[in-house]
Design a protein around this motif. Structure first.
Motif, PDB file in Angstrom:
ATOM      1  N   LYS A 182      25.185  28.704  51.342  1.00 28.42           N
ATOM      2  CA  LYS A 182      24.949  29.874  50.500  1.00 28.42           C
ATOM      3  C   LYS A 182      26.125  30.011  49.530  1.00 28.42           C
ATOM      4  O   LYS A 182      27.266  30.208  49.951  1.00 28.42           O
ATOM      5  N   VAL A 183      25.832  29.907  48.240  1.00 28.42           N
ATOM      6  CA  VAL A 183      26.880  29.856  47.221  1.00 28.42           C
ATOM      7  C   VAL A 183      26.678  30.977  46.213  1.00 28.42           C
ATOM      8  O   VAL A 183      25.553  31.269  45.807  1.00 28.42           O
ATOM      9  N   ALA A 184      27.773  31.598  45.827  1.00 33.85           N
ATOM     10  CA  ALA A 184      27.772  32.584  44.742  1.00 33.85           C
ATOM     11  C   ALA A 184      28.769  32.119  43.699  1.00 33.85           C
ATOM     12  O   ALA A 184      29.800  31.519  44.036  1.00 33.85           O
ATOM     13  N   ASN A 185      28.482  32.351  42.433  1.00 30.75           N
ATOM     14  CA  ASN A 185      29.456  32.010  41.386  1.00 30.75           C
ATOM     15  C   ASN A 185      29.714  33.208  40.497  1.00 30.75           C
ATOM     16  O   ASN A 185      28.796  33.966  40.168  1.00 30.75           O
ATOM     17  N   VAL A 186      30.978  33.375  40.138  1.00 35.95           N
ATOM     18  CA  VAL A 186      31.430  34.530  39.359  1.00 35.95           C
ATOM     19  C   VAL A 186      32.134  34.026  38.110  1.00 35.95           C
ATOM     20  O   VAL A 186      33.126  33.298  38.213  1.00 35.95           O
ATOM     21  N   PRO A 187      31.656  34.364  36.907  1.00 31.87           N
ATOM     22  CA  PRO A 187      32.307  33.899  35.684  1.00 31.87           C
ATOM     23  C   PRO A 187      33.590  34.679  35.399  1.00 31.87           C
ATOM     24  O   PRO A 187      33.699  35.865  35.732  1.00 31.87           O
ATOM     25  N   ILE A 188      34.561  34.014  34.802  1.00 29.12           N
ATOM     26  CA  ILE A 188      35.798  34.652  34.364  1.00 29.12           C
ATOM     27  C   ILE A 188      35.698  34.838  32.855  1.00 29.12           C
ATOM     28  O   ILE A 188      35.631  33.857  32.106  1.00 29.12           O
ATOM     29  N   VAL A 189      35.676  36.079  32.407  1.00 28.25           N
ATOM     30  CA  VAL A 189      35.543  36.401  30.987  1.00 28.25           C
ATOM     31  C   VAL A 189      36.664  37.360  30.612  1.00 28.25           C
ATOM     32  O   VAL A 189      36.857  38.390  31.274  1.00 28.25           O
ATOM     33  N   MET A 190      37.411  37.015  29.567  1.00 30.61           N
ATOM     34  CA  MET A 190      38.489  37.901  29.112  1.00 30.61           C
ATOM     35  C   MET A 190      37.915  39.230  28.631  1.00 30.61           C
ATOM     36  O   MET A 190      36.896  39.258  27.938  1.00 30.61           O
ATOM     37  N   GLY A 191      38.559  40.295  29.019  1.00 28.74           N
ATOM     38  CA  GLY A 191      38.117  41.616  28.629  1.00 28.74           C
ATOM     39  C   GLY A 191      37.081  42.213  29.546  1.00 28.74           C
ATOM     40  O   GLY A 191      36.692  43.371  29.371  1.00 28.74           O
ATOM     41  N   VAL A 192      36.598  41.432  30.519  1.00 25.84           N
ATOM     42  CA  VAL A 192      35.617  41.923  31.493  1.00 25.84           C
ATOM     43  C   VAL A 192      36.275  41.927  32.863  1.00 25.84           C
ATOM     44  O   VAL A 192      36.798  40.905  33.315  1.00 25.84           O
ATOM     45  N   GLN A 193      36.275  43.082  33.499  1.00 17.34           N
ATOM     46  CA  GLN A 193      36.919  43.210  34.800  1.00 17.34           C
ATOM     47  C   GLN A 193      36.166  42.412  35.863  1.00 17.34           C
ATOM     48  O   GLN A 193      34.947  42.454  35.951  1.00 17.34           O
ATOM     49  N   MET A 194      36.937  41.681  36.660  1.00 22.06           N
ATOM     50  CA  MET A 194      36.335  40.904  37.739  1.00 22.06           C
ATOM     51  C   MET A 194      35.830  41.857  38.824  1.00 22.06           C
ATOM     52  O   MET A 194      36.422  42.915  39.059  1.00 22.06           O
ATOM     53  N   ILE A 219      20.355  31.281  43.998  1.00 24.85           N
ATOM     54  CA  ILE A 219      19.727  31.618  42.725  1.00 24.85           C
ATOM     55  C   ILE A 219      19.922  33.101  42.400  1.00 24.85           C
ATOM     56  O   ILE A 219      20.187  33.474  41.251  1.00 24.85           O
ATOM     57  N   LYS A 220      19.816  33.960  43.413  1.00 25.08           N
ATOM     58  CA  LYS A 220      19.995  35.404  43.182  1.00 25.08           C
ATOM     59  C   LYS A 220      21.434  35.751  42.849  1.00 25.08           C
ATOM     60  O   LYS A 220      21.697  36.776  42.215  1.00 25.08           O
ATOM     61  N   GLN A 221      22.389  34.906  43.282  1.00 31.50           N
ATOM     62  CA  GLN A 221      23.808  35.208  43.063  1.00 31.50           C
ATOM     63  C   GLN A 221      24.388  34.479  41.863  1.00 31.50           C
ATOM     64  O   GLN A 221      25.597  34.440  41.677  1.00 31.50           O
ATOM     65  N   ASP A 222      23.547  33.898  41.023  1.00 29.56           N
ATOM     66  CA  ASP A 222      24.040  33.099  39.908  1.00 29.56           C
ATOM     67  C   ASP A 222      24.688  33.951  38.831  1.00 29.56           C
ATOM     68  O   ASP A 222      24.228  35.050  38.528  1.00 29.56           O
ATOM     69  N   GLY A 250      27.410  35.735  38.579  1.00 29.70           N
ATOM     70  CA  GLY A 250      27.989  37.038  38.882  1.00 29.70           C
ATOM     71  C   GLY A 250      27.005  38.118  39.262  1.00 29.70           C
ATOM     72  O   GLY A 250      27.388  39.288  39.400  1.00 29.70           O
ATOM     73  N   ALA A 251      25.736  37.768  39.437  1.00 33.16           N
ATOM     74  CA  ALA A 251      24.734  38.773  39.805  1.00 33.16           C
ATOM     75  C   ALA A 251      24.963  39.252  41.236  1.00 33.16           C
ATOM     76  O   ALA A 251      25.433  38.502  42.093  1.00 33.16           O
ATOM     77  N   CYS A 252      24.645  40.491  41.485  1.00 36.79           N
ATOM     78  CA  CYS A 252      24.734  41.101  42.827  1.00 36.79           C
ATOM     79  C   CYS A 252      26.105  40.860  43.476  1.00 36.79           C
ATOM     80  O   CYS A 252      26.203  40.229  44.539  1.00 36.79           O
ATOM     81  N   PRO A 253      27.185  41.342  42.866  1.00 39.00           N
ATOM     82  CA  PRO A 253      28.522  41.106  43.441  1.00 39.00           C
ATOM     83  C   PRO A 253      28.707  41.744  44.815  1.00 39.00           C
ATOM     84  O   PRO A 253      29.597  41.341  45.564  1.00 39.00           O
ATOM     85  N   GLN A 254      27.853  42.693  45.159  1.00 38.51           N
ATOM     86  CA  GLN A 254      27.987  43.333  46.472  1.00 38.51           C
ATOM     87  C   GLN A 254      27.616  42.368  47.599  1.00 38.51           C
ATOM     88  O   GLN A 254      27.924  42.631  48.772  1.00 38.51           O
ATOM     89  N   ASN A 255      26.989  41.247  47.270  1.00 39.77           N
ATOM     90  CA  ASN A 255      26.592  40.285  48.302  1.00 39.77           C
ATOM     91  C   ASN A 255      27.572  39.125  48.465  1.00 39.77           C
ATOM     92  O   ASN A 255      27.280  38.169  49.191  1.00 39.77           O
ATOM     93  N   LEU A 256      28.722  39.182  47.795  1.00 44.10           N
ATOM     94  CA  LEU A 256      29.669  38.076  47.864  1.00 44.10           C
ATOM     95  C   LEU A 256      30.147  37.816  49.294  1.00 44.10           C
ATOM     96  O   LEU A 256      30.446  36.678  49.663  1.00 44.10           O
ATOM     97  N   ALA A 257      30.222  38.864  50.095  1.00 46.11           N
ATOM     98  CA  ALA A 257      30.696  38.697  51.468  1.00 46.11           C
ATOM     99  C   ALA A 257      29.728  37.844  52.292  1.00 46.11           C
ATOM    100  O   ALA A 257      30.130  37.229  53.286  1.00 46.11           O
ATOM    101  N   ARG A 258      28.463  37.788  51.879  1.00 45.09           N
ATOM    102  CA  ARG A 258      27.473  37.001  52.609  1.00 45.09           C
ATOM    103  C   ARG A 258      27.506  35.524  52.226  1.00 45.09           C
ATOM    104  O   ARG A 258      26.907  34.686  52.899  1.00 45.09           O
TER     105      ARG A 258
END
Length: 384
Positions: A269-281, A230-233, A235-243
């Motif tokens: 433990k799942v994280a999701n990152v949206p892909i948006v044009m014009g926004v750097q991943m 829920i906390k990683q939904d 693209g939130a908290c990208p610094q925690n993707l390694a976890r």
């Protein structure tokens, strides 16, 4: 004999005897008038099912029933309601087939088994209009409640599907269904018996999560996974993707969030990152182990329908200037995402078009465990 071993459970169930004069004298098979004792809860359920099916409630029918002279009394080992197949409040349930789901726990297992089975009859349920009504009875932990439900199932001509860990309840259910002619299926029993034979030990006979049982490590792992997800939904908290154990990425409305929550309920433990044009991943997405990352894509026409519905939900009118649901913009987004996937061939790309969340999750978990255990598998860049 196996049947004799079932009998002790049934003998504890008190018989119901009809009385003519209210003085407690047994009448045998003579015609009597009596007032059945109907459970208020089952009464409400019956009325709700009648309303959902579009039928008019019949409140004029009398609750007083008369036993016919040729009515044969039931065996004394189980109580019986002699008003036949008439539903509570006089409701006629012949227009829809009922399925009762009974469990001494949450009923999650039996409910999902029934839903999976009903999925095999879409051609009838959808195209030919075969009405089916399902109802879940959870936390059924005593014989009185169980028999009351089976009695109602006999009235409606319902199918009973049950998962009862307590052997006495399972045995009582089986005997009552046989006596009252209720078709039934024990979902848990055959599997439990097979596992017991394989392991050489007896089951505990307690439902999962029963009071007094210590909570398992698996329970706390699932809770921790859900909190993390829920906390990683989105693209939130990208610094925690390694976890994260699993990372999902894709354009908007490809089902990243529901898929994440579904996997989290299974303990990942799942994280999701949206892909948006014009926004750097986020940079951390490319630093995590690529075996954890899964790309999601979808047919552009289906995505357009989904986004149009989403736009209406958000209150966007026809005069609102937005390219969110425009086909040209959707194709550009999907091409942009496709280019990102091509630059990272280690990410499996899963096409979620016409896939339920459970189906997509099954593909993700198969690939995840194949990689974790280093199993032989086809090319990673293949679309699934």
């Amino acid at each position: 004999m196996p049947i004799l071993r079932l009998c002790p459970y049934i003998h504890h169930i008190p018989p119901i005897r009809a009385c003519a004069d209210g003085g407690g004298h047994e009448t045998g098979s003579k015609p009597v008038s009596w007032r059945p004792k109907v459970s208020p809860q089952l009464n409400r359920w019956s009325r709700a099912r009648t309303i959902r099916s579009g039928r008019k409630l019949d409140r004029s029918s009398s609750r007083t029933q008369t036993l016919e002279p040729n009515h044969h009394p039931p065996p004394p080992s189980l109580p019986v309601d002699p008003d036949g197949a008439v539903g509570v409040d006089g409701g006629d349930f012949s227009s829809a087939k009922s399925i009762y789901i009974v469990s001494d726990g949450t009923g999650w297992t039996a409910e999902h088994c029934v839903n999976a089975a009903l999925g095999q009859f879409d051609y009838c349920l959808v195209d030919r209009g075969c009405p089916v009504s399902t109802h879940l009875f959870s936390e059924i932990d005593n014989r009185e409640k169980l028999l009351e439900i089976i009695k109602q199932a006999a009235k409606e001509g319902a199918l009973l599907v049950y998962t009862l860990a307590d052997p006495s309840l399972a045995s009582a259910s089986e005997q009552a269904c046989k006596l009252w002619g209720v078709p039934s299926t024990d979902v848990l029993g055959p599997v439990t018996e097979a596992v017991s034979t394989h392991l050489g030990v007896s089951p505990s006979g307690l439902p999962r999560g029963a009071t007094g049982m210590p909570l398992s490590d698996d329970y706390f792992r699932r809770i921790e996974a859900i909190e993390f997800t829920i906390k990683q939904d989105d693209g939130a908290c990208p610094q925690n993707l390694a976890r994260a154990e699993i990372v999902l990425t894709g354009v908007s409305r490809t089902g990243k969030t529901p898929l994440s929550i579904y996997l989290a309920q299974k303990g990942y433990k799942v994280a999701n990152v949206p892909i948006v044009m014009g926004v750097q991943m986020p940079r951390t997405l490319f630093e995590v182990d690529p075996k954890k990352v899964f790309g999601l894509t979808i047919n552009p026409l289906i995505l357009q329908d989904i986004r149009r519905t989403r736009a209406k939900t958000l209150g966007f009118g026809h005069d609102t200037r937005s390219n969110y649901a425009e086909m040209d913009h959707i194709r550009e987004e999907l091409e942009f995402a496709g280019g990102l996937f091509a630059q990272n061939p280690a990410w499996p790309v899963i096409d979620v078009t016409a896939k339920a969340v459970e189906e997509t999750a099954a593909v993700v978990l198969r690939l995840y465990h194949d990689r974790k255990h280093k199993c032989t598998m086809p090319r990673i860049s293949k679309r699934y």
